[in-house]
Scaffold this motif. Sequence first.
Motif, PDB file in Angstrom:
ATOM      1  N   THR A   7      -4.583   0.358  -6.616  1.00  0.00           N
ATOM      2  CA  THR A   7      -4.963  -0.331  -5.386  1.00  0.00           C
ATOM      3  C   THR A   7      -5.594  -1.694  -5.655  1.00  0.00           C
ATOM      4  O   THR A   7      -5.841  -2.435  -4.724  1.00  0.00           O
ATOM      5  CB  THR A   7      -5.920   0.530  -4.539  1.00  0.00           C
ATOM      6  N   GLU A  46      -3.583   1.647   8.454  1.00  0.00           N
ATOM      7  CA  GLU A  46      -5.013   1.839   8.707  1.00  0.00           C
ATOM      8  C   GLU A  46      -5.261   3.144   9.464  1.00  0.00           C
ATOM      9  O   GLU A  46      -6.174   3.910   9.123  1.00  0.00           O
ATOM     10  CB  GLU A  46      -5.578   0.669   9.517  1.00  0.00           C
ATOM     11  N   ASN A  49      -4.685   6.010   7.134  1.00  0.00           N
ATOM     12  CA  ASN A  49      -5.769   6.085   6.149  1.00  0.00           C
ATOM     13  C   ASN A  49      -7.005   6.757   6.738  1.00  0.00           C
ATOM     14  O   ASN A  49      -7.718   7.468   6.039  1.00  0.00           O
ATOM     15  CB  ASN A  49      -6.113   4.694   5.605  1.00  0.00           C
ATOM     16  N   GLN A  50      -7.241   6.565   8.027  1.00  0.00           N
ATOM     17  CA  GLN A  50      -8.368   7.234   8.693  1.00  0.00           C
ATOM     18  C   GLN A  50      -8.164   8.744   8.762  1.00  0.00           C
ATOM     19  O   GLN A  50      -9.113   9.492   8.982  1.00  0.00           O
ATOM     20  CB  GLN A  50      -8.573   6.669  10.103  1.00  0.00           C
ATOM     21  N   HIS A  54      -3.831   7.222   1.754  1.00  0.00           N
ATOM     22  CA  HIS A  54      -4.400   6.184   0.892  1.00  0.00           C
ATOM     23  C   HIS A  54      -3.401   5.057   0.687  1.00  0.00           C
ATOM     24  O   HIS A  54      -3.013   4.740  -0.435  1.00  0.00           O
ATOM     25  CB  HIS A  54      -4.808   6.786  -0.460  1.00  0.00           C
TER      26      HIS A  54
END
Length: 182
Positions: A7, A46, A49-50, A54
């Motif tokens: 990342t 996003e 990811n919440q 990832h």
Amino acid sequence: MRKIEETMKKRLSEEEIKQLYLRCKTPAHVIGHCRAVANTAVKIGEALNQKGFHFDLALLKSAGLAHDMARVQEDHGGVAADILEKMGYQDEADIIRGHMTYTLVKTADKLTECDLVCLADRLVIEDHYVGLDKRFDYILHKNEHRALASEHILTAKAQTRKLMDDMEAILGRSIDSLFTEA
């Protein structure tokens, strides 16, 4: 889980993107489309990811911004990917190379950044998010005289809808709702 070093990879900067648009003679309306695809992919990433995914949001942004940079050329995905590979952006090149013919994964638990960029491209017309139905109606209208293409397009739409249903079950809301918030 992704390793931290994955990342932390270098991604295309805004300045590099601008230079690539100039180099490839990317028309303004295509640049607007690339920005919309990037924003759409990042927003979906996003939200996922919440929910425990990832996704590399910087990769989603840079691949989305660059995906159609060479659209004025034959095999624009291949041309763009070759340029990005030479610059050292292999992840972006891998996403962009086959984005026009990419088959989305069948279930949300196997999603990759490539899936999100390609999905975003299927939900955007020009420079704005329109959702699945409007985008595929637009594609069908452009190909209305090619029956074989229409069959392929409808199959791709059904596969995309199934994947979106799976993603929406994870999100607890529709993907469209991500783009109608105030």
